[in-house]
Design a protein around this motif. Structure first.
Motif, PDB file in Angstrom:
ATOM      1  N   TRP A 135       0.826  -1.208   0.000  1.00  0.00           N
ATOM      2  CA  TRP A 135       0.000   0.000   0.000  1.00  0.00           C
ATOM      3  C   TRP A 135       0.858   1.254   0.000  1.00  0.00           C
ATOM      4  N   GLY A 136       2.115   1.123   0.424  1.00  0.00           N
ATOM      5  CA  GLY A 136       2.965   2.291   0.463  1.00  0.00           C
ATOM      6  C   GLY A 136       4.433   1.932   0.541  1.00  0.00           C
ATOM      7  N   ARG A 137       5.251   2.871   0.098  1.00  0.00           N
ATOM      8  CA  ARG A 137       6.701   2.801   0.261  1.00  0.00           C
ATOM      9  C   ARG A 137       7.161   4.174   0.718  1.00  0.00           C
ATOM     10  N   MET A 138       7.756   4.240   1.904  1.00  0.00           N
ATOM     11  CA  MET A 138       8.158   5.494   2.503  1.00  0.00           C
ATOM     12  C   MET A 138       9.661   5.692   2.406  1.00  0.00           C
ATOM     13  N   TRP A 139      10.062   6.936   2.186  1.00  0.00           N
ATOM     14  CA  TRP A 139      11.481   7.278   2.297  1.00  0.00           C
ATOM     15  C   TRP A 139      11.698   7.865   3.690  1.00  0.00           C
ATOM     16  N   LEU A 140      12.642   7.271   4.414  1.00  0.00           N
ATOM     17  CA  LEU A 140      13.003   7.721   5.745  1.00  0.00           C
ATOM     18  C   LEU A 140      14.345   8.433   5.702  1.00  0.00           C
ATOM     19  N   VAL A 141      14.596   9.275   6.701  1.00  0.00           N
ATOM     20  CA  VAL A 141      15.866  10.009   6.776  1.00  0.00           C
ATOM     21  C   VAL A 141      16.470   9.822   8.164  1.00  0.00           C
ATOM     22  N   PRO A 142      17.802   9.974   8.280  1.00  0.00           N
ATOM     23  CA  PRO A 142      18.421   9.955   9.610  1.00  0.00           C
ATOM     24  C   PRO A 142      17.756  10.995  10.507  1.00  0.00           C
ATOM     25  N   ASN A 143      17.650  10.689  11.778  1.00  0.00           N
ATOM     26  CA  ASN A 143      16.852  11.508  12.679  1.00  0.00           C
ATOM     27  C   ASN A 143      17.457  12.894  12.905  1.00  0.00           C
ATOM     28  N   PRO A 144      16.685  13.938  12.607  1.00  0.00           N
ATOM     29  CA  PRO A 144      17.154  15.295  12.911  1.00  0.00           C
ATOM     30  C   PRO A 144      17.025  15.573  14.400  1.00  0.00           C
ATOM     31  N   ALA A 145      17.546  16.712  14.823  1.00  0.00           N
ATOM     32  CA  ALA A 145      17.550  17.039  16.249  1.00  0.00           C
ATOM     33  C   ALA A 145      16.149  17.129  16.829  1.00  0.00           C
ATOM     34  N   THR A 174      13.287   8.837  10.699  1.00  0.00           N
ATOM     35  CA  THR A 174      12.229   9.839  10.591  1.00  0.00           C
ATOM     36  C   THR A 174      11.623   9.811   9.188  1.00  0.00           C
ATOM     37  N   TYR A 175      10.298   9.925   9.125  1.00  0.00           N
ATOM     38  CA  TYR A 175       9.621   9.959   7.833  1.00  0.00           C
ATOM     39  C   TYR A 175       9.972  11.255   7.113  1.00  0.00           C
ATOM     40  N   SER A 176      10.436  11.124   5.879  1.00  0.00           N
ATOM     41  CA  SER A 176      10.858  12.280   5.094  1.00  0.00           C
ATOM     42  C   SER A 176       9.686  13.105   4.578  1.00  0.00           C
ATOM     43  N   THR A 177       8.486  12.569   4.677  1.00  0.00           N
ATOM     44  CA  THR A 177       7.236  13.081   4.095  1.00  0.00           C
ATOM     45  C   THR A 177       7.177  12.849   2.585  1.00  0.00           C
ATOM     46  N   ILE A 178       7.998  11.933   2.073  1.00  0.00           N
ATOM     47  CA  ILE A 178       7.935  11.532   0.665  1.00  0.00           C
ATOM     48  C   ILE A 178       7.625  10.038   0.610  1.00  0.00           C
ATOM     49  N   GLY A 179       6.694   9.667  -0.251  1.00  0.00           N
ATOM     50  CA  GLY A 179       6.367   8.247  -0.371  1.00  0.00           C
ATOM     51  C   GLY A 179       5.621   7.951  -1.659  1.00  0.00           C
ATOM     52  N   LEU A 180       5.521   6.670  -1.946  1.00  0.00           N
ATOM     53  CA  LEU A 180       4.667   6.147  -3.008  1.00  0.00           C
ATOM     54  C   LEU A 180       3.501   5.435  -2.338  1.00  0.00           C
ATOM     55  N   LEU A 201      -0.881   4.581   8.218  1.00  0.00           N
ATOM     56  CA  LEU A 201       0.406   3.905   8.068  1.00  0.00           C
ATOM     57  C   LEU A 201       0.497   2.707   9.011  1.00  0.00           C
ATOM     58  N   GLU A 202       0.043   2.869  10.230  1.00  0.00           N
ATOM     59  CA  GLU A 202       0.090   1.755  11.183  1.00  0.00           C
ATOM     60  C   GLU A 202      -0.845   0.630  10.755  1.00  0.00           C
ATOM     61  N   ARG A 203      -1.961   0.972  10.164  1.00  0.00           N
ATOM     62  CA  ARG A 203      -2.861  -0.041   9.594  1.00  0.00           C
ATOM     63  C   ARG A 203      -2.144  -0.826   8.494  1.00  0.00           C
ATOM     64  N   ALA A 204      -1.369  -0.119   7.654  1.00  0.00           N
ATOM     65  CA  ALA A 204      -0.614  -0.787   6.589  1.00  0.00           C
ATOM     66  C   ALA A 204       0.508  -1.644   7.162  1.00  0.00           C
ATOM     67  N   ILE A 205       1.170  -1.151   8.201  1.00  0.00           N
ATOM     68  CA  ILE A 205       2.222  -1.942   8.855  1.00  0.00           C
ATOM     69  C   ILE A 205       1.643  -3.243   9.383  1.00  0.00           C
ATOM     70  N   ASP A 206       0.509  -3.158  10.060  1.00  0.00           N
ATOM     71  CA  ASP A 206      -0.110  -4.344  10.654  1.00  0.00           C
ATOM     72  C   ASP A 206      -0.549  -5.345   9.589  1.00  0.00           C
ATOM     73  N   ALA A 207      -0.843  -4.838   8.386  1.00  0.00           N
ATOM     74  CA  ALA A 207      -1.219  -5.714   7.277  1.00  0.00           C
ATOM     75  C   ALA A 207      -0.005  -6.213   6.496  1.00  0.00           C
ATOM     76  N   GLY A 208       1.210  -5.781   6.886  1.00  0.00           N
ATOM     77  CA  GLY A 208       2.415  -6.184   6.168  1.00  0.00           C
ATOM     78  C   GLY A 208       2.527  -5.575   4.791  1.00  0.00           C
ATOM     79  N   ARG A 209       1.991  -4.358   4.618  1.00  0.00           N
ATOM     80  CA  ARG A 209       1.918  -3.750   3.288  1.00  0.00           C
ATOM     81  C   ARG A 209       2.667  -2.429   3.180  1.00  0.00           C
ATOM     82  N   LEU A 210       3.693  -2.214   4.027  1.00  0.00           N
ATOM     83  CA  LEU A 210       4.424  -0.953   3.984  1.00  0.00           C
ATOM     84  C   LEU A 210       5.923  -1.220   3.963  1.00  0.00           C
ATOM     85  N   SER A 211       6.580  -0.710   2.918  1.00  0.00           N
ATOM     86  CA  SER A 211       8.032  -0.859   2.784  1.00  0.00           C
ATOM     87  C   SER A 211       8.699   0.500   2.945  1.00  0.00           C
ATOM     88  N   GLY A 212      10.020   0.470   3.075  1.00  0.00           N
ATOM     89  CA  GLY A 212      10.730   1.718   3.283  1.00  0.00           C
ATOM     90  C   GLY A 212      12.131   1.703   2.709  1.00  0.00           C
TER      91      GLY A 212
END
Length: 239
Positions: A135-145, A174-180, A201-212
């Motif tokens: 259902w989604g693919r998220m781009w994550l970034v190293p954690n800012p301050a 941290t979620y970059s706020t960019i995704g498919l 997003l948590e609903r998608a995680i629980d369904a095993g449908r979110l990559s990063g």
């Protein structure tokens, strides 16, 4: 398959940016000589995106006169007017749900208030995502301050996990706020419903449908006047 369409989220009030946002929407504030949202439009056009939806609410009457129909970038911009249609911003998931008729079976989503000059809206990544069932693919970034412990865990297989459910030692970012995304991410919502993205997003995680994917290039959440001022002190196009 041609490049997927994109939704740029631009409806929010930008309270932390006041007084700069009292009269200008945050995505239209200037970063290194041009409105912040123009950096996204140029990058999307460069990477083959032709259809862009911009959702608006706060001071939404400023967007079309500033950006027009997108022709100057080789884009076709459509507007999803949450203020006019629903009386205010619908938050991220609600905005996605409203815009679905303009987006199709898979699409990019990005926030209009981040500065990420080196990000590539990779057509191959879009093709790969369209061929999968996530259902989604998220781009994550190293954690800012300002997000020191991150938003989500990312395992070695590229799956997004809830931080509190991840095995010990799984890194969190941290979620970059960019995704498919696919419509399935938000199609349980009613059009016009105000809804944050995290529960979806948590609903998608629980369904095993979110990559990063981890993105390590320059990235700034332009969330305070101080961060904006710092960006404008740097050489052009550096994050």
């Amino acid at each position: 398959m041609s490049q997927l369409p994109a939704l740029i989220l631009a409806a929010g009030r930008g309270e932390r940016m006041r007084p700069l946002t009292d009269h200008t929407p945050k995505p239209l504030l200037h970063v290194q000589g041009k409105p912040l949202i123009e950096w996204h439009l140029e990058a999307l056009a460069r990477d083959g995106v032709t259809q862009v939806v911009i959702n608006t609410a706060y001071l939404e009457e400023q967007f079309e006169p500033t950006l027009g129909d997108g022709a100057r970038w080789g884009l076709r911009i459509h507007y999803s007017h949450e203020g006019h249609d629903h009386g205010g911003a619908l938050e991220t998931a609600g905005g996605m749900a409203k815009a679905l008729p303009l987006l199709g079976d898979a699409f990019w989503v990005l926030a209009g208030d981040v500065f990420v000059p080196g990000f590539r809206f990779d057509p191959q990544a879009a093709r790969d995502f369209a061929a999968q069932t996530d259902w989604g693919r998220m781009w994550l970034v190293p954690n800012p301050a300002h997000v020191p412990t991150g938003d989500f865990a990312l395992n070695a297989e590229g799956r997004i996990l809830r931080k509190d459910h991840a095995p010990s030692g799984t890194p969190a970012y941290t979620y970059s706020t960019i995704g498919l995304y696919r419509p399935a991410m938000v199609d349980h919502l009613t059009v016009g419903q105000k809804a944050a993205l995290r529960p979806s997003l948590e609903r998608a995680i629980d369904a095993g449908r979110l990559s990063g994917t981890l993105y390590t290039g320059p990235w700034v959440d332009v969330g305070t006047p101080e961060r904006l001022a710092e960006l404008n002190r740097r050489p052009t196009s550096q994050g």
